[in-house]
Design a protein around this motif. Sequence first.
Motif, PDB file in Angstrom:
ATOM      1  N   ALA A   1       0.833  -1.205   0.000  1.00 32.72           N
ATOM      2  CA  ALA A   1       0.000   0.000   0.000  1.00 32.72           C
ATOM      3  C   ALA A   1       0.869   1.257   0.000  1.00 32.72           C
ATOM      4  CB  ALA A   1      -0.935  -0.002   1.207  1.00 32.72           C
ATOM      5  N   ILE A   2       1.973   1.220   0.718  1.00 33.43           N
ATOM      6  CA  ILE A   2       2.889   2.363   0.716  1.00 33.43           C
ATOM      7  C   ILE A   2       3.429   2.585  -0.690  1.00 33.43           C
ATOM      8  CG2 ILE A   2       5.137   3.194   1.549  1.00 33.43           C
ATOM      9  CD1 ILE A   2       4.468   1.712   4.205  1.00 33.43           C
ATOM     10  N   ALA A   3       3.799   1.502  -1.369  1.00 34.24           N
ATOM     11  CA  ALA A   3       4.284   1.610  -2.747  1.00 34.24           C
ATOM     12  C   ALA A   3       3.204   2.176  -3.661  1.00 34.24           C
ATOM     13  CB  ALA A   3       4.753   0.247  -3.255  1.00 34.24           C
ATOM     14  N   ALA A   4       1.959   1.753  -3.480  1.00 32.02           N
ATOM     15  CA  ALA A   4       0.853   2.285  -4.284  1.00 32.02           C
ATOM     16  C   ALA A   4       0.657   3.767  -4.000  1.00 32.02           C
ATOM     17  CB  ALA A   4      -0.431   1.510  -3.997  1.00 32.02           C
ATOM     18  N   GLY A   5       0.792   4.159  -2.740  1.00 41.02           N
ATOM     19  CA  GLY A   5       0.662   5.571  -2.384  1.00 41.02           C
ATOM     20  C   GLY A   5       1.761   6.412  -3.007  1.00 41.02           C
TER      21      GLY A   5
END
Length: 145
Positions: free
Chosen positions: A113-117
């Motif tokens: 999710a951090i990578a997607a953000g």
Amino acid sequence: MLRALAPLVLLLAAAPALAGGPVESLLRDLGDPSARVRERASVRLRLIERSDPGALLSALEAAPPRARPALLEVIGLREVREATPAVARFAAGADPLAAEAALRALVLLGDDAIAAGLAALPAADAGPVARRKRLLALATQDAIE
């Protein structure tokens, strides 16, 4: 007044699993003008175990701006990973309160999710650069703790 309730009507129509019980009332209270009422509803919503993750995502999409930070927080705390694209979109959005809540939720949702953000936040614009730094700082703090 009726215009302000329109998003909540859509919210309840989109999330039938939430309708008809205490959760419906809490979602309505998240859009209340009073910060005290919103905070009380947010705390109670976090304590309810039976709410469906898909319904939370539907509620987020239909929620009025005032209710979004609390819903983003619940999504992060419940680790509703299927909400990652929507949370990343809110992290890059114009609403600073929802963006901060979305950044925190992304950290709670994990590394993917951090990578997607980070992917949702353009690296060239000043506002998104600050949010990218904030997301990385929150992720680092989470890793340390």
